[in-house]
Design a protein around this motif. Structure first.
Motif, mmCIF file in Angstrom:
data_model
loop_
_atom_site.group_PDB
_atom_site.id
_atom_site.type_symbol
_atom_site.label_atom_id
_atom_site.label_comp_id
_atom_site.label_asym_id
_atom_site.label_seq_id
_atom_site.Cartn_x
_atom_site.Cartn_y
_atom_site.Cartn_z
ATOM 1 N N VAL A 52 0.835 -1.204 0.000
ATOM 2 C CA VAL A 52 0.000 0.000 0.000
ATOM 3 C C VAL A 52 0.870 1.254 0.000
ATOM 4 O O VAL A 52 0.675 2.176 -0.808
ATOM 5 N N PHE A 53 1.853 1.308 0.895
ATOM 6 C CA PHE A 53 2.713 2.488 0.991
ATOM 7 C C PHE A 53 3.494 2.706 -0.310
ATOM 8 O O PHE A 53 3.618 3.832 -0.792
ATOM 9 N N THR A 54 4.038 1.622 -0.870
ATOM 10 C CA THR A 54 4.856 1.769 -2.075
ATOM 11 C C THR A 54 4.018 2.238 -3.253
ATOM 12 O O THR A 54 4.433 3.128 -4.015
ATOM 13 N N VAL A 55 2.838 1.650 -3.436
ATOM 14 C CA VAL A 55 1.989 2.039 -4.558
ATOM 15 C C VAL A 55 1.553 3.493 -4.423
ATOM 16 O O VAL A 55 1.558 4.253 -5.406
ATOM 17 N N VAL A 56 1.193 3.904 -3.204
ATOM 18 C CA VAL A 56 0.780 5.299 -2.996
ATOM 19 C C VAL A 56 1.929 6.256 -3.290
ATOM 20 O O VAL A 56 1.749 7.309 -3.930
ATOM 21 N N LEU A 57 3.143 5.897 -2.847
ATOM 22 C CA LEU A 57 4.299 6.758 -3.112
ATOM 23 C C LEU A 57 4.588 6.873 -4.609
ATOM 24 O O LEU A 57 4.854 7.962 -5.117
ATOM 25 N N TYR A 58 4.522 5.740 -5.312
ATOM 26 C CA TYR A 58 4.781 5.784 -6.758
ATOM 27 C C TYR A 58 3.697 6.574 -7.481
ATOM 28 O O TYR A 58 3.984 7.281 -8.456
ATOM 29 N N LEU A 59 2.455 6.453 -7.023
ATOM 30 C CA LEU A 59 1.382 7.221 -7.646
ATOM 31 C C LEU A 59 1.561 8.715 -7.389
ATOM 32 O O LEU A 59 1.305 9.544 -8.264
ATOM 33 N N ALA A 60 1.987 9.060 -6.166
ATOM 34 C CA ALA A 60 2.142 10.467 -5.824
ATOM 35 C C ALA A 60 3.343 11.100 -6.517
ATOM 36 O O ALA A 60 3.307 12.278 -6.895
ATOM 37 N N ILE A 61 4.417 10.324 -6.701
ATOM 38 C CA ILE A 61 5.647 10.887 -7.259
ATOM 39 C C ILE A 61 5.701 10.745 -8.777
ATOM 40 O O ILE A 61 6.008 11.698 -9.502
ATOM 41 N N HIS A 62 5.396 9.539 -9.274
ATOM 42 C CA HIS A 62 5.570 9.267 -10.700
ATOM 43 C C HIS A 62 4.252 9.139 -11.471
ATOM 44 O O HIS A 62 4.282 8.986 -12.682
ATOM 45 N N GLY A 63 3.138 9.148 -10.773
ATOM 46 C CA GLY A 63 1.881 8.898 -11.460
ATOM 47 C C GLY A 63 1.690 7.404 -11.700
ATOM 48 O O GLY A 63 2.344 6.559 -11.082
ATOM 49 N N GLY A 64 0.794 7.070 -12.595
ATOM 50 C CA GLY A 64 0.508 5.663 -12.842
ATOM 51 C C GLY A 64 1.444 4.995 -13.819
ATOM 52 O O GLY A 64 1.288 3.797 -14.107
ATOM 53 N N VAL A 67 3.999 2.367 -11.729
ATOM 54 C CA VAL A 67 3.470 1.539 -10.643
ATOM 55 C C VAL A 67 4.020 0.121 -10.735
ATOM 56 O O VAL A 67 4.260 -0.544 -9.723
ATOM 57 N N GLY A 68 4.246 -0.353 -11.956
ATOM 58 C CA GLY A 68 4.798 -1.696 -12.120
ATOM 59 C C GLY A 68 6.154 -1.838 -11.455
ATOM 60 O O GLY A 68 6.458 -2.894 -10.872
ATOM 61 N N GLN A 69 6.984 -0.798 -11.524
ATOM 62 C CA GLN A 69 8.269 -0.845 -10.851
ATOM 63 C C GLN A 69 8.099 -0.902 -9.334
ATOM 64 O O GLN A 69 8.870 -1.569 -8.633
ATOM 65 N N GLY A 70 7.091 -0.215 -8.823
ATOM 66 C CA GLY A 70 6.816 -0.278 -7.390
ATOM 67 C C GLY A 70 6.388 -1.664 -6.962
ATOM 68 O O GLY A 70 6.816 -2.165 -5.915
ATOM 69 N N LEU A 71 5.545 -2.310 -7.780
ATOM 70 C CA LEU A 71 5.124 -3.676 -7.466
ATOM 71 C C LEU A 71 6.309 -4.634 -7.495
ATOM 72 O O LEU A 71 6.406 -5.543 -6.657
ATOM 73 N N LEU A 72 7.212 -4.421 -8.446
ATOM 74 C CA LEU A 72 8.404 -5.266 -8.517
ATOM 75 C C LEU A 72 9.285 -5.054 -7.289
ATOM 76 O O LEU A 72 9.866 -6.014 -6.755
ATOM 77 N N ALA A 73 9.397 -3.816 -6.826
ATOM 78 C CA ALA A 73 10.191 -3.537 -5.628
ATOM 79 C C ALA A 73 9.601 -4.237 -4.404
ATOM 80 O O ALA A 73 10.332 -4.812 -3.580
ATOM 81 N N VAL A 74 8.271 -4.204 -4.276
ATOM 82 C CA VAL A 74 7.623 -4.885 -3.157
ATOM 83 C C VAL A 74 7.837 -6.394 -3.254
ATOM 84 O O VAL A 74 8.056 -7.073 -2.242
ATOM 85 N N ALA A 75 7.776 -6.932 -4.469
ATOM 86 C CA ALA A 75 8.011 -8.368 -4.655
ATOM 87 C C ALA A 75 9.422 -8.747 -4.221
ATOM 88 O O ALA A 75 9.630 -9.780 -3.579
ATOM 89 N N ARG A 76 10.395 -7.921 -4.544
ATOM 90 C CA ARG A 76 11.774 -8.208 -4.133
ATOM 91 C C ARG A 76 11.917 -8.121 -2.611
ATOM 92 O O ARG A 76 12.645 -8.921 -2.001
#
Length: 201
Positions: A52-64, A67-76
């Motif tokens: 949740v935190f990572t997706v919100v941060l990526y949406l706030a900083i980079h937009g949509g 988001v895939g990079q944020g999901l990959l970061a959470v997976a790692r």
């Protein structure tokens, strides 16, 4: 311990194309941990909050767009956490302390083992503090945390009390170790589980 360290490191250094193999290995570790009566609910909640935190941060900083990079970061991150979770549910603290003391000073080994043993307790403490703060009306529900303005309230209501509790536990552990004359000898005996008469037979 070496296996857990290698797998956790591989979660950050492996190329994306090889991550499915690491996912398979971690799935086996999770299955083995569950068989050893390990609780996976805390692991799932941690990853859910991280997501949740990572997706919100990526949406706030980079937009949509990223988001895939944020999901990959959470997976790692998840792949890096699983080996440590598996280790704590598969190997006793006594065995870890005995092994660590062969490569580091006994005081450091004691601190490492004590920290590992405190993790389940601190997870329960964090859950209780979070629920109590929700009952008080703090704006830290999952839906409310989607708003970054409420993150400061999460820190003030949950993280700071948890840090205070952790400092108290560390002080109590140090007092207990001092009362048992820990550190008076260079090489300490290790805490082994008491064997029953049936085990000796």
């Amino acid at each position: 311990m070496l296996l857990a360290l290698l797998l956790s490191s591989a979660a950050f250094f492996l190329p994306d194309a090889q991550l499915p193999w690491l996912v398979l290995v971690n799935a086996l570790l999770v299955l083995h941990g569950v068989i050893n009566k390990g609780r996976i609910s805390g692991l799932i909640r941690y990853i859910a909050m991280q997501l949740v935190f990572t997706v919100v941060l990526y949406l706030a900083i980079h937009g949509g767009n990223q988001v895939g990079q944020g999901l990959l970061a959470v997976a790692r991150i998840f792949l890096a956490v699983v080996p440590g979770w598996w280790l704590t549910h598969s190997v006793s603290g006594e065995a870890i302390g005995e092994l660590l003391s062969k490569f580091m000073p006994s005081k450091w080994a004691f601190v490492a083992v004590a920290s590992l043993n405190l993790l389940p307790f601190m997870m329960n403490e964090a859950r209780e503090i979070y629920q109590l703060q929700l009952l008080r009306g703090a704006r830290i529900a999952p839906k409310q945390l989607l708003n970054p303005r409420n993150w400061s309230e999460l820190c003030y209501c949950v993280l700071f009390p948890l840090l205070v509790q952790l400092l108290k536990l560390a002080q109590q552990t140090a007092i207990a170790a001092r009362a048992r004359h820990f550190g008076h000898k260079l090489r300490r005996t290790h805490w082994r589980l008491a064997r029953s008469k049936h085990d000796h037979k």
